[in-house]
Design a protein around this motif. Sequence first.
Motif, PDB file in Angstrom:
ATOM      1  N   UNK A  80      28.235  21.781 -30.680  1.00 24.91           N
ATOM      2  CA  UNK A  80      28.954  20.582 -30.239  1.00 24.91           C
ATOM      3  C   UNK A  80      28.424  20.088 -28.897  1.00 24.91           C
ATOM      4  N   UNK A  81      28.007  21.026 -28.049  1.00 23.04           N
ATOM      5  CA  UNK A  81      27.501  20.671 -26.722  1.00 23.04           C
ATOM      6  C   UNK A  81      26.059  20.183 -26.754  1.00 23.04           C
ATOM      7  N   UNK A  98      22.965  20.813 -21.721  1.00 20.63           N
ATOM      8  CA  UNK A  98      23.594  22.129 -21.682  1.00 20.63           C
ATOM      9  C   UNK A  98      23.265  22.793 -20.354  1.00 20.63           C
ATOM     10  N   UNK A  99      24.297  23.156 -19.599  1.00 15.30           N
ATOM     11  CA  UNK A  99      24.126  23.760 -18.284  1.00 15.30           C
ATOM     12  C   UNK A  99      24.203  25.281 -18.372  1.00 15.30           C
ATOM     13  N   UNK A 100      25.131  25.792 -19.209  1.00 10.59           N
ATOM     14  CA  UNK A 100      25.301  27.249 -19.351  1.00 10.59           C
ATOM     15  C   UNK A 100      25.901  27.551 -20.709  1.00 10.59           C
ATOM     16  N   UNK A 101      25.546  28.694 -21.259  1.00 10.19           N
ATOM     17  CA  UNK A 101      26.133  29.193 -22.511  1.00 10.19           C
ATOM     18  C   UNK A 101      26.001  30.712 -22.483  1.00 10.19           C
ATOM     19  N   UNK A 102      27.132  31.375 -22.486  1.00 12.53           N
ATOM     20  CA  UNK A 102      27.098  32.838 -22.440  1.00 12.53           C
ATOM     21  C   UNK A 102      28.321  33.404 -23.152  1.00 12.53           C
ATOM     22  N   UNK A 103      28.200  34.648 -23.580  1.00 18.18           N
ATOM     23  CA  UNK A 103      29.340  35.316 -24.194  1.00 18.18           C
ATOM     24  C   UNK A 103      29.411  36.743 -23.675  1.00 18.18           C
ATOM     25  N   UNK A 157      34.921  36.928 -25.048  1.00 21.52           N
ATOM     26  CA  UNK A 157      34.947  35.720 -24.233  1.00 21.52           C
ATOM     27  C   UNK A 157      33.616  34.993 -24.348  1.00 21.52           C
ATOM     28  N   UNK A 158      33.686  33.666 -24.461  1.00 20.07           N
ATOM     29  CA  UNK A 158      32.482  32.827 -24.468  1.00 20.07           C
ATOM     30  C   UNK A 158      32.709  31.674 -23.509  1.00 20.07           C
ATOM     31  N   UNK A 159      31.604  31.167 -22.966  1.00 20.41           N
ATOM     32  CA  UNK A 159      31.666  30.082 -21.984  1.00 20.41           C
ATOM     33  C   UNK A 159      30.507  29.131 -22.218  1.00 20.41           C
ATOM     34  N   UNK A 160      30.812  27.824 -22.216  1.00 21.68           N
ATOM     35  CA  UNK A 160      29.781  26.793 -22.348  1.00 21.68           C
ATOM     36  C   UNK A 160      30.099  25.690 -21.346  1.00 21.68           C
TER      37      UNK A 160
END
Length: 197
Positions: A126-127, A132-137, A146-149
Amino acid sequence: AEVNGTPETLLAPPEISGQSTMVPLRFISETFGAVVGYDNKTGRVTVTKETAEEGTTVEGRVDSLRIGDSHYGWSMDNPTDYTIDRGFDGSYTYFEYDDNNWIGVVVNKIPEDYSFDEDFASLKSEASEYTLVAAQKDTNDPTVKKAYVKYKDKVDTCEEYIYATKDYVYNTIVVFSNELKEEQAKASGILATFKPY
């Protein structure tokens, strides 16, 4: 209880049942302007409130340091200067700085076929229309994955978290205008304090 700074006496004390706090229905309903009825024959309780005009909201302010939902089991630092828009069943709560800048918390029961990895991949997909600046889990904690985008365009920056527990998936998001750098950083900091429990 206290209603608008005035002490009120409840007919029965609140009780904790599992992870929920039970409070007297009549008191809560009537405090928010509803009428409570009871049918002796059927044992049926009805709560009636006139339909609000479209576009009206109930606004309030809570000054506590943390805010959350005991039924769905989450809390975070309280964005005290924001307006709260909350679903009746508590499955979503939006904290609005203004019409275009906000923090959101959406809670869903974990479906039987839920895949955290697929949820994370979908969020990244979707991003992909943005920068895209960051994507991590993080799957190190066996109780919470936990995941972060973080992604942005010329107008807005969005940060989204997924928290997957054994019972619920919590999707949290901050959407803020790039012009409001200070408020954006403050909202991001508030969202980073989110904790499912």
